[in-house]
Design an enzyme around this catalytic site. Structure first.
Site, PDB file in Angstrom:
ATOM      1  CB  VAL A 140      -0.966   0.004   1.216  1.00  0.00           C
ATOM      2  CG1 VAL A 140      -1.829   1.262   1.209  1.00  0.00           C
ATOM      3  CG2 VAL A 140      -1.834  -1.246   1.204  1.00  0.00           C
ATOM      4  N   GLY A 151      -5.080  -4.574  -3.344  1.00  0.00           N
ATOM      5  CA  GLY A 151      -4.079  -4.238  -4.361  1.00  0.00           C
ATOM      6  C   GLY A 151      -3.388  -2.925  -4.049  1.00  0.00           C
ATOM      7  CE  LYS A 160     -11.059  -5.219   4.245  1.00  0.00           C
ATOM      8  NZ  LYS A 160     -10.692  -6.216   3.235  1.00  0.00           N
ATOM      9  CD  GLU A 194     -13.827   5.558   1.494  1.00  0.00           C
ATOM     10  OE1 GLU A 194     -14.329   4.429   1.491  1.00  0.00           O
ATOM     11  OE2 GLU A 194     -14.472   6.589   1.767  1.00  0.00           O
ATOM     12  NE  ARG A 204       9.464  -5.100   8.804  1.00  0.00           N
ATOM     13  CZ  ARG A 204       8.443  -5.925   8.779  1.00  0.00           C
ATOM     14  NH1 ARG A 204       8.017  -6.474   9.901  1.00  0.00           N
ATOM     15  NH2 ARG A 204       7.838  -6.226   7.655  1.00  0.00           N
TER      16      ARG A 204
HETATM   17  P1  NDP Z   1       3.130  -4.857   3.599  1.00  0.00           P
HETATM   18  O1  NDP Z   1       3.561  -5.993   4.449  1.00  0.00           O
HETATM   19  O2  NDP Z   1       3.291  -4.967   2.142  1.00  0.00           O
HETATM   20  O3  NDP Z   1       3.893  -3.524   4.087  1.00  0.00           O
HETATM   21  C1  NDP Z   1       4.073  -3.231   5.437  1.00  0.00           C
HETATM   22  C2  NDP Z   1       5.098  -2.118   5.520  1.00  0.00           C
HETATM   23  O4  NDP Z   1       5.231  -1.724   6.873  1.00  0.00           O
HETATM   24  C3  NDP Z   1       6.487  -2.498   5.021  1.00  0.00           C
HETATM   25  O5  NDP Z   1       7.046  -1.446   4.296  1.00  0.00           O
HETATM   26  C4  NDP Z   1       7.268  -2.738   6.306  1.00  0.00           C
HETATM   27  O6  NDP Z   1       8.638  -2.428   6.210  1.00  0.00           O
HETATM   28  C5  NDP Z   1       6.618  -1.735   7.237  1.00  0.00           C
HETATM   29  N1  NDP Z   1       6.738  -2.137   8.624  1.00  0.00           N
HETATM   30  C6  NDP Z   1       6.180  -3.202   9.227  1.00  0.00           C
HETATM   31  N2  NDP Z   1       6.539  -3.243  10.523  1.00  0.00           N
HETATM   32  C7  NDP Z   1       7.354  -2.196  10.737  1.00  0.00           C
HETATM   33  C8  NDP Z   1       8.063  -1.696  11.863  1.00  0.00           C
HETATM   34  N3  NDP Z   1       8.008  -2.314  13.042  1.00  0.00           N
HETATM   35  N4  NDP Z   1       8.801  -0.595  11.714  1.00  0.00           N
HETATM   36  C9  NDP Z   1       8.884   0.034  10.536  1.00  0.00           C
HETATM   37  N5  NDP Z   1       8.228  -0.375   9.422  1.00  0.00           N
HETATM   38  C10 NDP Z   1       7.478  -1.482   9.534  1.00  0.00           C
HETATM   39  O7  NDP Z   1       1.616  -4.580   3.990  1.00  0.00           O
HETATM   40  P2  NDP Z   1       0.488  -3.925   3.080  1.00  0.00           P
HETATM   41  O8  NDP Z   1       0.997  -2.709   2.419  1.00  0.00           O
HETATM   42  O9  NDP Z   1      -0.155  -4.973   2.265  1.00  0.00           O
HETATM   43  O10 NDP Z   1      -0.603  -3.550   4.198  1.00  0.00           O
HETATM   44  C11 NDP Z   1      -0.413  -2.463   5.056  1.00  0.00           C
HETATM   45  C12 NDP Z   1      -1.713  -2.138   5.757  1.00  0.00           C
HETATM   46  O11 NDP Z   1      -2.720  -1.830   4.782  1.00  0.00           O
HETATM   47  C13 NDP Z   1      -2.298  -3.280   6.590  1.00  0.00           C
HETATM   48  O12 NDP Z   1      -2.973  -2.735   7.703  1.00  0.00           O
HETATM   49  C14 NDP Z   1      -3.313  -3.931   5.649  1.00  0.00           C
HETATM   50  O13 NDP Z   1      -4.354  -4.585   6.332  1.00  0.00           O
HETATM   51  C15 NDP Z   1      -3.829  -2.704   4.932  1.00  0.00           C
HETATM   52  N6  NDP Z   1      -4.415  -2.937   3.620  1.00  0.00           N
HETATM   53  C16 NDP Z   1      -3.754  -3.695   2.685  1.00  0.00           C
HETATM   54  C17 NDP Z   1      -4.282  -3.841   1.429  1.00  0.00           C
HETATM   55  C18 NDP Z   1      -3.624  -4.642   0.367  1.00  0.00           C
HETATM   56  O14 NDP Z   1      -4.226  -4.840  -0.708  1.00  0.00           O
HETATM   57  N7  NDP Z   1      -2.409  -5.125   0.573  1.00  0.00           N
HETATM   58  C19 NDP Z   1      -5.557  -3.206   1.078  1.00  0.00           C
HETATM   59  C20 NDP Z   1      -6.163  -2.421   2.139  1.00  0.00           C
HETATM   60  C21 NDP Z   1      -5.603  -2.310   3.345  1.00  0.00           C
HETATM   61  P3  NDP Z   1       9.642  -3.237   5.259  1.00  0.00           P
HETATM   62  O15 NDP Z   1       9.197  -2.943   3.856  1.00  0.00           O
HETATM   63  O16 NDP Z   1      10.969  -2.659   5.527  1.00  0.00           O
HETATM   64  O17 NDP Z   1       9.455  -4.667   5.653  1.00  0.00           O
HETATM   65  N1  HSE Z   2      -6.313  -8.667   2.633  1.00  0.00           N
HETATM   66  C1  HSE Z   2      -7.344  -7.744   2.293  1.00  0.00           C
HETATM   67  C2  HSE Z   2      -8.276  -8.379   1.295  1.00  0.00           C
HETATM   68  C3  HSE Z   2      -6.738  -6.495   1.731  1.00  0.00           C
HETATM   69  O1  HSE Z   2      -7.886  -9.368   0.668  1.00  0.00           O
HETATM   70  O2  HSE Z   2      -9.395  -7.907   1.134  1.00  0.00           O
HETATM   71  C4  HSE Z   2      -7.756  -5.405   1.493  1.00  0.00           C
HETATM   72  O3  HSE Z   2      -8.301  -4.946   2.680  1.00  0.00           O
END
Ligand code: NDP
Ligand code: HSE
Length: 434
Positions: free
Chosen positions: A14, A302, A205, A129, A45
């Site tokens: 995201v 996505g 959700k 959102e 990280r």
């Molecule tokens: P990812 O695992 O792809 O990304 C998580 C990010 O957070 C990474 O950049 C990671 O760092 C960083 N991170 C995690 N822990 C730490 C920490 N302790 N200190 C610093 N940085 C940290 O997750 P997503 O992007 O998929 O999801 C993020 C959020 O968005 C979640 O809450 C998820 O539920 C929500 N979401 C996701 C969707 C999706 O389609 N993927 C859609 C809607 C909501 P590093 O890169 O260095 O590991």
């Molecule tokens: N893991 C979630 C899903 C991401 O598949 O719907 C979007 O919230």
């Protein structure tokens, strides 16, 4: 206008999508918001990976508290995930007077009351959102477009990963494990994919949708949650043969003195609007007393699809940060003093028709015993299909008339004790959303 200065917690699926879309569409976004948007700092990280994405212009840190404590940030975008550290960081950002944009539905479903109260006390915005059905502006629809209505129910497919898996298993005959791996590879799944397949993410959700629809707190821990892990390809095929599709549904319904909030797989007639929602797409239906039923459809997961909603929230912050907090759209559609605390309706009292798949000897005597057992518990039922197995038993596919969940559960116990019945009876609700 000075730029809106953004600090991002996370630069994964995201976060990186948000960076790309904000960079690519900066001109249009500024034309709409009236303010440039500048990502000032990012906490991750893995610094090297982050540097490859954002280049040299952005401050990077591995200390997320460092980021939320920076004086040169107006808004913190939390796209890191989790509920422990994320809660502390969001509360710290709020205490520092920063607005927050988050995609983290787990955080808000579990700690929303605390976070929204803190934001209100500090006069800052918490926008989310992206947390529900990513690209679909459903929170905006509930908070703004539908405010005239008394909303009777909101229901939909709100987990992209499980919908993707069901579609792959159903139409393409791909196995569960391969379909899940594909969803993970595409960045749809949660860090712990059990949240997706066990219905937890959909329940998170749904809590947010129900709060915005009905103006009541919804205790996440009490929400009835079933996932798709027990479903087998044979169930999808049997449902299809009967003219249905199986979807993981979230349903929230208002009653006079309670709310019903449940997540579970359900059979929907193939011609139902939600039955055709496939892959990682989501759809939400809302029934208001004035609007009637409205339907919202779009990507459910996505990278850039979620970024679309994160940036929409950033534009809202840019537009309304300077307003008096009392003039902003309330965090959960209703003014906080008007939020109710309605109890959740016990699942035992909810009523629906059921699909049952019973592995049983394929003899008239055994089948009569099945139907007699169901009738003893008030279930009017009919055997709609028999699919033979090599050992002279068959999958018997039964559809029942609507019955209270409590009666269904008692009937299942008795069915499974019949000598002719093998193993567990698979039971899935049939939903009409009427
Ligand atoms: P990812 O695992 O792809 O990304 C998580 C990010 O957070 C990474 O950049 C990671 O760092 C960083 N991170 C995690 N822990 C730490 C920490 N302790 N200190 C610093 N940085 C940290 O997750 P997503 O992007 O998929 O999801 C993020 C959020 O968005 C979640 O809450 C998820 O539920 C929500 N979401 C996701 C969707 C999706 O389609 N993927 C859609 C809607 C909501 P590093 O890169 O260095 O590991
Ligand atoms: N893991 C979630 C899903 C991401 O598949 O719907 C979007 O919230």
């Amino acid at each position: 206008m000075p730029p809106l200065r953004i600090g991002m917690l996370g630069l994964g699926t995201v976060g990186a999508g948000t960076w790309r879309v904000l960079t690519r569409n900066q001109r249009d976004i500024v034309a709409r918001s009236g303010r440039p948007m500048e990502i000032v700092a990012v906490a991750v990280r893995d610094l090297e990976r982050a540097r490859r994405i954002v280049g040299g212009a952005v401050a990077l840190t591995t200390d997320p508290f460092d980021l939320v404590n920076r004086a040169d940030i107006d808004v913190v975008v939390e796209v890191m995930g989790g509920t422990t550290l994320a809660r502390e960081l969001v509360l710290q950002a709020i205490a520092n007077g920063k607005h927050v944009v988050t995609a983290n539905k787990a955080l808000l479903a579990e700690h929303g009351a605390e976070i929204f109260a803190a934001a209100e006390a500090r006069g800052v915005i918490v926008a989310y959102e992206a947390a529900v059905a990513v690209s679909i502006p459903i929170i905006k629809a509930l908070r703004e477009g539908l405010v005239a209505n008394r909303i009777a129910w909101v229901a939909g497919i709100v987990n992209g990963t499980s919908n993707f898996i069901l579609t792959e298993m159903g139409s393409k005959g791909i196995g569960y494990a391969n379909a899940l791996k594909d969803a993970q590879d595409q960045g749809f799944a949660e860090a712990d994919p059990r949240f997706d397949v066990e219905g937890t993410d959909a329940a998170h959700k749904l809590c947010l949708l129900a709060a915005n629809a009905f103006g009541t707190q919804v205790p996440f821990a009490e929400v009835h949650t079933e996932g798709i892990t027990e479903l087998e390809a044979v169930d999808l095929a049997c449902a299809e043969a009967l003219g249905y599709r199986i979807k993981l549904l979230g349903v929230a319904r208002r009653h006079d003195h309670s709310v019903e909030v449940r997540v579970h797989p359900a059979l929907l007639r193939s011609d139902h609007l939600l039955a055709g929602v496939d892959g990682s797409m989501n759809a939400v239906m809302v029934h208001g007393d004035a609007s009637g039923t409205t339907l919202y459809y779009g990507a459910g997961a996505g990278s850039e699809q979620t970024a679309s909603a994160v940036i929409a929230d950033l534009v809202d912050v840019a537009r309304s940060a300077a307003c008096d907090p009392s003039e902003r759209v309330p965090h959960r559609a209703f003014q906080s003093h008007a939020m109710a605390d309605l109890p959740l309706r016990p699942m035992a009292d909810t009523t629906s028709a059921w699909y049952l798949r019973i592995i049983c000897s394929a003899t008239p005597t055994a089948e009569r015993a099945l139907l007699r057992t169901l009738a003893r518990f008030g279930l009017q039922a009919r055997i709609y299909g028999r699919y033979a197995q090599p050992d002279h038993s068959a999958h018997h596919v039964v559809l029942t008339q609507p019955v209270a969940y409590a009666a269904l559960r008692r009937a299942l116990v008795s069915l499974e004790q019949l000598p002719a019945v093998q193993g567990k009876v698979r039971a899935v609700r049939v939903e009409t959303l009427e």
